[in-house]
Design a protein around this motif. Sequence first.
Motif, PDB file in Angstrom:
ATOM      1  N   ASN A  54      41.019  50.777  29.504  1.00  0.00           N
ATOM      2  CA  ASN A  54      41.034  51.677  30.671  1.00  0.00           C
ATOM      3  C   ASN A  54      39.703  51.646  31.413  1.00  0.00           C
ATOM      4  O   ASN A  54      39.667  51.737  32.637  1.00  0.00           O
ATOM      5  CB  ASN A  54      41.369  53.106  30.242  1.00  0.00           C
ATOM      6  CG  ASN A  54      42.832  53.270  29.912  1.00  0.00           C
ATOM      7  OD1 ASN A  54      43.671  52.541  30.423  1.00  0.00           O
ATOM      8  ND2 ASN A  54      43.131  54.213  29.047  1.00  0.00           N
ATOM      9  N   THR A  55      38.599  51.505  30.658  1.00  0.00           N
ATOM     10  CA  THR A  55      37.284  51.411  31.291  1.00  0.00           C
ATOM     11  C   THR A  55      37.206  50.173  32.173  1.00  0.00           C
ATOM     12  O   THR A  55      36.716  50.231  33.296  1.00  0.00           O
ATOM     13  CB  THR A  55      36.177  51.366  30.219  1.00  0.00           C
ATOM     14  OG1 THR A  55      36.236  52.553  29.439  1.00  0.00           O
ATOM     15  CG2 THR A  55      34.802  51.247  30.853  1.00  0.00           C
ATOM     16  N   VAL A  61      38.292  45.442  40.640  1.00  0.00           N
ATOM     17  CA  VAL A  61      38.314  43.983  40.540  1.00  0.00           C
ATOM     18  C   VAL A  61      37.204  43.491  39.610  1.00  0.00           C
ATOM     19  O   VAL A  61      37.415  42.594  38.794  1.00  0.00           O
ATOM     20  CB  VAL A  61      38.173  43.351  41.947  1.00  0.00           C
ATOM     21  CG1 VAL A  61      38.039  41.846  41.848  1.00  0.00           C
ATOM     22  CG2 VAL A  61      39.358  43.722  42.810  1.00  0.00           C
ATOM     23  N   THR A  62      36.021  44.096  39.695  1.00  0.00           N
ATOM     24  CA  THR A  62      34.903  43.682  38.845  1.00  0.00           C
ATOM     25  C   THR A  62      35.237  43.896  37.380  1.00  0.00           C
ATOM     26  O   THR A  62      34.986  43.027  36.534  1.00  0.00           O
ATOM     27  CB  THR A  62      33.631  44.479  39.207  1.00  0.00           C
ATOM     28  OG1 THR A  62      33.371  44.328  40.595  1.00  0.00           O
ATOM     29  CG2 THR A  62      32.450  44.000  38.402  1.00  0.00           C
ATOM     30  N   GLY A  63      35.813  45.030  37.052  1.00  0.00           N
ATOM     31  CA  GLY A  63      36.199  45.308  35.670  1.00  0.00           C
ATOM     32  C   GLY A  63      37.267  44.349  35.180  1.00  0.00           C
ATOM     33  O   GLY A  63      37.227  43.880  34.047  1.00  0.00           O
ATOM     34  N   LEU A  65      37.841  41.264  36.314  1.00  0.00           N
ATOM     35  CA  LEU A  65      37.228  39.945  36.130  1.00  0.00           C
ATOM     36  C   LEU A  65      36.400  39.894  34.845  1.00  0.00           C
ATOM     37  O   LEU A  65      36.423  38.903  34.119  1.00  0.00           O
ATOM     38  CB  LEU A  65      36.353  39.595  37.334  1.00  0.00           C
ATOM     39  CG  LEU A  65      37.105  39.277  38.623  1.00  0.00           C
ATOM     40  CD1 LEU A  65      36.135  39.068  39.774  1.00  0.00           C
ATOM     41  CD2 LEU A  65      38.006  38.074  38.449  1.00  0.00           C
ATOM     42  N   THR A  66      35.680  40.973  34.543  1.00  0.00           N
ATOM     43  CA  THR A  66      34.894  41.036  33.307  1.00  0.00           C
ATOM     44  C   THR A  66      35.812  40.944  32.096  1.00  0.00           C
ATOM     45  O   THR A  66      35.523  40.223  31.134  1.00  0.00           O
ATOM     46  CB  THR A  66      34.078  42.340  33.259  1.00  0.00           C
ATOM     47  OG1 THR A  66      33.278  42.432  34.425  1.00  0.00           O
ATOM     48  CG2 THR A  66      33.197  42.390  32.025  1.00  0.00           C
ATOM     49  N   LEU A  67      36.926  41.655  32.129  1.00  0.00           N
ATOM     50  CA  LEU A  67      37.889  41.611  31.030  1.00  0.00           C
ATOM     51  C   LEU A  67      38.450  40.203  30.853  1.00  0.00           C
ATOM     52  O   LEU A  67      38.558  39.701  29.729  1.00  0.00           O
ATOM     53  CB  LEU A  67      39.024  42.609  31.278  1.00  0.00           C
ATOM     54  CG  LEU A  67      40.117  42.698  30.221  1.00  0.00           C
ATOM     55  CD1 LEU A  67      39.526  43.125  28.881  1.00  0.00           C
ATOM     56  CD2 LEU A  67      41.188  43.671  30.650  1.00  0.00           C
ATOM     57  N   ILE A  68      38.770  39.530  31.954  1.00  0.00           N
ATOM     58  CA  ILE A  68      39.306  38.165  31.877  1.00  0.00           C
ATOM     59  C   ILE A  68      38.280  37.214  31.280  1.00  0.00           C
ATOM     60  O   ILE A  68      38.604  36.383  30.424  1.00  0.00           O
ATOM     61  CB  ILE A  68      39.762  37.695  33.280  1.00  0.00           C
ATOM     62  CG1 ILE A  68      41.002  38.462  33.702  1.00  0.00           C
ATOM     63  CG2 ILE A  68      40.034  36.193  33.293  1.00  0.00           C
ATOM     64  CD1 ILE A  68      41.396  38.264  35.144  1.00  0.00           C
ATOM     65  N   VAL A  69      37.016  37.343  31.694  1.00  0.00           N
ATOM     66  CA  VAL A  69      35.952  36.487  31.153  1.00  0.00           C
ATOM     67  C   VAL A  69      35.786  36.738  29.650  1.00  0.00           C
ATOM     68  O   VAL A  69      35.682  35.801  28.863  1.00  0.00           O
ATOM     69  CB  VAL A  69      34.629  36.726  31.904  1.00  0.00           C
ATOM     70  CG1 VAL A  69      33.466  36.073  31.185  1.00  0.00           C
ATOM     71  CG2 VAL A  69      34.735  36.208  33.326  1.00  0.00           C
ATOM     72  N   LEU A  70      35.773  37.995  29.239  1.00  0.00           N
ATOM     73  CA  LEU A  70      35.625  38.317  27.809  1.00  0.00           C
ATOM     74  C   LEU A  70      36.795  37.764  26.994  1.00  0.00           C
ATOM     75  O   LEU A  70      36.596  37.228  25.907  1.00  0.00           O
ATOM     76  CB  LEU A  70      35.512  39.826  27.599  1.00  0.00           C
ATOM     77  CG  LEU A  70      34.187  40.446  27.999  1.00  0.00           C
ATOM     78  CD1 LEU A  70      34.244  41.961  27.854  1.00  0.00           C
ATOM     79  CD2 LEU A  70      33.042  39.880  27.179  1.00  0.00           C
TER      80      LEU A  70
END
Length: 77
Positions: A54-55, A61-63, A65-70
């Motif tokens: 949820n965070t 979009v930034t969150g 993209l960060t989730l996809i990278v992780l």
Amino acid sequence: NMNVKSIFGTIGDTLGGLFGVLTGLVGVGIMSQVIFGTGWMGIDVVGNISNLVNTFLSGGVTGLLTLIVLLGLMDSK
């Protein structure tokens, strides 16, 4: 005499092993919570994972993209 490539290889292997152990512990925590209805060692694993996702999602979009990278980094190990 260790060169830089071997040092980074050793660090990568160590982090990969640590990530494997942590992934196993999360799996045990989830199974424990599903089977027994309580968190493993007092930790609400499922709730913590939900809050983490949820965070990321509330970051727009930034969150996302960060989730996809992780997830990509976790998948490569």
